[in-house]
Design an enzyme around this catalytic site. Structure first.
Site, PDB file in Angstrom:
ATOM      1  NE  ARG A   1      22.111  29.708 -26.894  1.00 40.78           N
ATOM      2  CZ  ARG A   1      22.574  29.125 -25.780  1.00 40.78           C
ATOM      3  NH1 ARG A   1      23.827  29.311 -25.411  1.00 40.78           N
ATOM      4  NH2 ARG A   1      21.776  28.359 -25.063  1.00 40.78           N
TER       5      ARG A   1
ATOM      6  CD  GLU B   1      28.024  28.190 -23.179  1.00 43.05           C
ATOM      7  OE1 GLU B   1      27.713  28.354 -21.982  1.00 43.05           O
ATOM      8  OE2 GLU B   1      28.232  27.090 -23.696  1.00 43.05           O
TER       9      GLU B   1
ATOM     10  CB  SER C   1      31.337  25.278 -25.675  1.00 43.50           C
ATOM     11  OG  SER C   1      31.731  24.986 -24.377  1.00 43.50           O
TER      12      SER C   1
ATOM     13  NE  ARG D   1      18.669  27.481 -20.866  1.00 44.49           N
ATOM     14  CZ  ARG D   1      19.968  27.165 -20.699  1.00 44.49           C
ATOM     15  NH1 ARG D   1      20.382  25.954 -20.977  1.00 44.49           N
ATOM     16  NH2 ARG D   1      20.812  28.064 -20.238  1.00 44.49           N
TER      17      ARG D   1
ATOM     18  NE  ARG E   1      23.149  20.525 -27.066  1.00 49.19           N
ATOM     19  CZ  ARG E   1      24.273  21.221 -26.945  1.00 49.19           C
ATOM     20  NH1 ARG E   1      24.338  22.194 -26.045  1.00 49.19           N
ATOM     21  NH2 ARG E   1      25.315  20.957 -27.705  1.00 49.19           N
TER      22      ARG E   1
END
Length: 423
Positions: A388, A347, A350, A273, A258
């Site tokens: 993460r 987070e 999802s 991130r 990403r």
RNA sequence: GGACAGGUGGCAGAGUGGUCGAUUGCGGCAGAUUGCUAAUCUGUUGACGGGGGUUUUUCCCCGUCCGAGGGUUCGAAUCCCUCCCUGUCCGCCA
């Protein structure tokens, strides 16, 4: 993508849905383009039918008549060509706009403009208090020599990292644990291409709109996927499935890439991130039934909760608000895991439900009992994403002496290692 | 990367400018026959879009689709160009 007829018949509901999602889309322009498109289709098709009939009848004419008719057909050809060009140009605008029309959000999606307005549904697990000052994962990782951000940045720039020793093992262990958890539940393990063509990106609704977030190999017209959702969902694209085959439950473990464009300066510390990570993702292809789809959504949410519970990590589930939903979503639940260094839940998962929005773009259908072709429903959810998840894992499992206890369920995947200590 | 050969309906495989959406075989579906099954025989059999009709189903008309896109032509599966894909050989390579 939605059915143009459904859009026409539910225009006001769609307007309200787009407003709830805080998505701008010019539906009046879409209606104009659709009217024009239909008008030109009729015009062209009637003219072509005429051309075909007259062309076939040429043989029966006398030489003189034929000459005249050929000349007349030549003029007709020009007219058709002109109208076809108009149609093609209308279609370009129509198709482009259709790809940007958002899906209807579910009734139970809360109002709100961004993630700050997501609604907490429930919390699981106690937030553990430590009787010592916890180090964050960056410090801890450096101390244990399992995480090297500095040299990761040297190699590849900001938001890159190197995991080594027990850190590399822990990363692979949590992924493998999650992967096997899903396989035991009957999900089909998949290894898929991570470079995909545009139709897969468009079909899953990452394009148009998400181009800035993806690494695209312009020379080869391929994109590095940001999630295995893309190739796994698009895998059966263009096919007509047997209803008996459904639901198709798949799980893939893959690297994800990403660009994190627009996130400059945000979450710059540590592993939160980053540009490259690995993820185990569950994807479901199922029949076109809203109630069953809802049930499946709950089910894939629970699958991931089981992983967090096995790891004994505290988390909460939030119902994502309209403004934080993507164009293709009907509804989304995020799972947020407690991260001491952030002093908050962050987070980690999802879970998305799309109805037939992706399937329509990908053209994935099945024949129902009455032999009618219908678009499938699709859903997906993170099973685990690492590194993460190493943030809460390292920070919550650290001991006073700076060592980290390996969670019981991960030990079999770490060659029996029980405690991570400095070498 | 170079050379050659190809891409046609669920599958196999004909068709080289004009009733070709496409011969045929297999498969599928329906029927006949036969204690059952098998075999045999007969019929049937794609996708997408537009319009009409119904508005749940059925139906009718038209158009498009022979890997994709463009071109030539009154007319293209058939001729030309570009791209994609597959196979074989060579080169390179984890």
């Amino acid at each position: 993508m939605l059915d143009i007829n459904v859009i026409r018949d539910n225009l006001e509901a769609l307007r309200a849905g787009a407003a709830k999602k805080h998505v701008e889309v010019d539906l009046d322009r879409l209606m104009e383009l659709d009217d024009e498109r239909r008008r030109l289709i009729r015009l062209v098709e009637d003219a072509v039918a005429d051309q075909r009939r007259r062309s076939k009848a040429l043989g029966k004419l006398s030489d003189e008549e034929r000459q005249k008719e050929v000349a007349s057909l030549g003029e007709l050809k020009e007219v058709i060509k002109r109208d076809e060009e108009s149609l093609a140009s209308v279609m370009v605008d129509f198709d482009a706009l259709m790809l940007r029309v958002p899906n209807f959000p579910a009734e139970e999606v809360p109002e709100g403009k961004d993630d700050a307005e997501n609604v907490e549904l429930y919390k699981v697990g106690e937030i553990p208090k430590a009787d010592f000052d916890r180090r964050d994962h960056v410090e801890l990782g450096a101390h244990l020599e399992i995480l090297d951000i500095e040299r990761g940045v040297k190699l590849s720039g900001a938001r890159f990292y190197v995991l080594k020793g027990a850190g590399a093992l822990l990363h692979r262990a949590v992924l493998e644990f999650a992967y096997q958890h899903m396989i035991k539940k009957g999900f089909l393990p998949m290894e898929v291409p991570l470079l995909v063509r545009d139709p897969a990106m468009v079909g899953t609704a990452y394009y148009p709109g998400g181009e800035d977030q993806a690494y695209r190999m312009e020379r080869d017209q391929l994109s590095l996927v940001g999630t295995a959702e893309v190739p796994v969902t698009a895998y059966r694209g263009g096919e007509i499935l047997d209803e008996a085959e459904l639901p198709i439950r798949m799980v893939a473990r893959s690297p994800c890439f990403r660009r994190e464009a627009g996130a400059a300066g945000k979450d710059t510390r540590g592993l939160y991130r980053i540009h490259q990570f690995e993820k185990v993702e569950q994807v479901v292809l199922m029949k076109n039934d809203e109630e069953a789809s809802y049930e499946e959504h709950q089910s894939i949410l629970r699958n991931s909760e089981e992983v967090l519970q096995a790891l004994e990590l505290p988390y909460r589930v939030v119902n994502v608000c309209g403004g934080d939903l993507g164009v293709p979503h009907v509804q989304k639940y995020d799972i947020e895991t407690w991260m001491p260094s952030r002093g908050n839940y962050g987070e980690t998962h999802s879970a998305s439900r799309f109805h037939d929005f992706q399937a329509r773009r990908l053209n994935i259908r099945y024949r129902d009992e009455s032999k009618k072709k219908r678009f499938c429903h699709t859903l997906n959810n993170t099973v685990v994403a690492s590194p993460r998840i190493l943030i809460p894992l390292l920070e919550l499992y650290q001991q006073k002496d700076g060592s980290v206890v390996v969670p019981d369920v991960l030990r079999p995947f770490m060659m029996g290692l029980e405690v991570i200590r400095p070498s």
